[in-house]
Scaffold this motif. Structure first.
Motif, mmCIF file in Angstrom:
data_model
loop_
_atom_site.group_PDB
_atom_site.id
_atom_site.type_symbol
_atom_site.label_atom_id
_atom_site.label_comp_id
_atom_site.label_asym_id
_atom_site.label_seq_id
_atom_site.Cartn_x
_atom_site.Cartn_y
_atom_site.Cartn_z
ATOM 1 N N GLY A 31 -34.718 32.759 -16.331
ATOM 2 C CA GLY A 31 -35.460 31.529 -16.070
ATOM 3 C C GLY A 31 -34.830 30.714 -14.956
ATOM 4 N N ALA A 32 -33.512 30.586 -14.970
ATOM 5 C CA ALA A 32 -32.815 29.823 -13.926
ATOM 6 C C ALA A 32 -33.012 30.479 -12.567
ATOM 7 C CB ALA A 32 -31.330 29.703 -14.253
ATOM 8 N N LYS A 33 -32.971 31.800 -12.519
ATOM 9 C CA LYS A 33 -33.179 32.499 -11.250
ATOM 10 C C LYS A 33 -34.607 32.320 -10.746
ATOM 11 C CE LYS A 33 -29.613 35.902 -12.181
ATOM 12 N NZ LYS A 33 -29.340 37.238 -12.707
ATOM 13 N N LEU A 34 -35.578 32.379 -11.651
ATOM 14 C CA LEU A 34 -36.967 32.167 -11.258
ATOM 15 C C LEU A 34 -37.190 30.733 -10.770
ATOM 16 C CD1 LEU A 34 -38.790 34.144 -14.065
ATOM 17 C CD2 LEU A 34 -39.045 34.543 -11.603
ATOM 18 N N LEU A 35 -36.622 29.766 -11.467
ATOM 19 C CA LEU A 35 -36.778 28.373 -11.054
ATOM 20 C C LEU A 35 -36.158 28.151 -9.681
ATOM 21 C CD1 LEU A 35 -37.810 25.558 -11.746
ATOM 22 C CD2 LEU A 35 -35.657 25.160 -12.970
ATOM 23 N N ALA A 36 -34.982 28.695 -9.451
ATOM 24 C CA ALA A 36 -34.340 28.570 -8.134
ATOM 25 C C ALA A 36 -35.196 29.232 -7.061
ATOM 26 C CB ALA A 36 -32.944 29.184 -8.168
ATOM 27 N N ALA A 37 -35.753 30.394 -7.360
ATOM 28 C CA ALA A 37 -36.560 31.128 -6.374
ATOM 29 C C ALA A 37 -37.848 30.387 -6.030
ATOM 30 C CB ALA A 37 -36.859 32.534 -6.888
ATOM 31 N N ILE A 38 -38.501 29.790 -7.023
ATOM 32 C CA ILE A 38 -39.746 29.071 -6.719
ATOM 33 C C ILE A 38 -39.437 27.809 -5.920
ATOM 34 C CG2 ILE A 38 -39.999 27.634 -8.792
ATOM 35 C CD1 ILE A 38 -42.850 29.560 -7.114
ATOM 36 N N ARG A 39 -38.308 27.177 -6.191
ATOM 37 C CA ARG A 39 -37.920 26.008 -5.420
ATOM 38 C C ARG A 39 -37.686 26.384 -3.950
ATOM 39 N NH1 ARG A 39 -33.201 23.578 -8.682
ATOM 40 N NH2 ARG A 39 -33.065 22.236 -6.863
ATOM 41 N N VAL A 40 -37.040 27.513 -3.709
ATOM 42 C CA VAL A 40 -36.823 27.985 -2.336
ATOM 43 C C VAL A 40 -38.170 28.278 -1.671
ATOM 44 C CG1 VAL A 40 -35.926 29.908 -0.959
ATOM 45 C CG2 VAL A 40 -34.485 28.839 -2.722
ATOM 46 N N ALA A 41 -39.066 28.949 -2.386
ATOM 47 C CA ALA A 41 -40.376 29.291 -1.825
ATOM 48 C C ALA A 41 -41.178 28.038 -1.494
ATOM 49 C CB ALA A 41 -41.146 30.190 -2.794
ATOM 50 N N LEU A 42 -41.137 27.048 -2.364
ATOM 51 C CA LEU A 42 -41.885 25.817 -2.117
ATOM 52 C C LEU A 42 -41.277 25.016 -0.967
ATOM 53 C CD1 LEU A 42 -42.631 24.779 -5.804
ATOM 54 C CD2 LEU A 42 -44.214 25.789 -4.131
ATOM 55 N N ARG A 43 -39.963 24.993 -0.882
ATOM 56 C CA ARG A 43 -39.301 24.323 0.240
ATOM 57 C C ARG A 43 -39.687 25.014 1.545
ATOM 58 N NH1 ARG A 43 -34.304 23.973 -1.594
ATOM 59 N NH2 ARG A 43 -33.646 25.998 -0.820
ATOM 60 N N ALA A 44 -39.697 26.356 1.555
ATOM 61 C CA ALA A 44 -40.070 27.112 2.754
ATOM 62 C C ALA A 44 -41.529 26.849 3.152
ATOM 63 C CB ALA A 44 -39.842 28.605 2.527
ATOM 64 N N ALA A 45 -42.358 26.506 2.166
ATOM 65 C CA ALA A 45 -43.764 26.193 2.450
ATOM 66 C C ALA A 45 -43.942 24.756 2.932
ATOM 67 C CB ALA A 45 -44.607 26.441 1.202
#
Length: 166
Positions: free
Chosen positions: A96-110
């Motif tokens: 869960g922590a890895k997924l949350l970190a990954a979605i935050r990176v993806a949203l920041r990149a967007a």
């Protein structure tokens, strides 16, 4: 491994989502609904998902087995992290922590500066997880879950800093 979801992941995501709700939401939803109504609702929900913008859906796999997923709806600013679910028997293992970190990176990149989600007040474990992973409690809100009004907490994320604390 975490990667963007594709249409080929649809059934596995639906099945994991169903298992997660059946495990986590017994305090909020009737057993009969979880058993009889939820499968069709999950079918409809995931049939409507395109796995393309304005959605961002990421999946976590171990070998060939789906272990978790996260989905953000980016048709609003800030985007809504609509779902983050980990296979019930694997909760607490870091997926869960890895997924949350990954979605935050993806949203920041967007190009987004913030994101949010809602978490049921009756789910203190999930609330503690989001707060421990950089979420900021923005207060109590009414939410609707399968036609029922529920109490939730709005959790915000600062996407501009690595830990979410801003």
């Amino acid at each position: 491994m975490i990667r963007r979801a594709t249409v080929a992941d649809r059934q596995a995501i639906r099945d994991l989502h169903l298992a997660s709700w059946r495990d986590a939401y017994t305090a909020e939803l009737p057993v009969a609904y979880l058993r009889d109504g939820l499968p069709a609702d999950m079918d409809a929900k995931w049939a409507a998902r395109t796995f393309a913008p304005p959605e961002v859906t990421l999946v976590a796999f171990t070998d060939d087995e789906l272990t978790g997923f996260v989905c953000a709806l980016c048709d609003r600013d800030p985007p809504l992290i609509d779902n983050l679910h980990v296979r019930p028997d694997l909760r607490g293992g870091g997926t869960g922590a890895k997924l949350l970190a990954a979605i935050r990176v993806a949203l920041r990149a967007a190009g987004f500066a913030r994101a949010y989600l809602t978490v049921l007040e009756s789910n203190p474990r999930a609330l503690a997880f989001y707060l421990a992973n950089g979420g900021l409690d923005e207060g109590s809100v009414e939410d609707v879950m399968v036609g029922r009004t529920v109490r939730a907490r709005r959790i915000g994320f600062d996407l501009q800093t690595p830990d979410g604390m801003g």
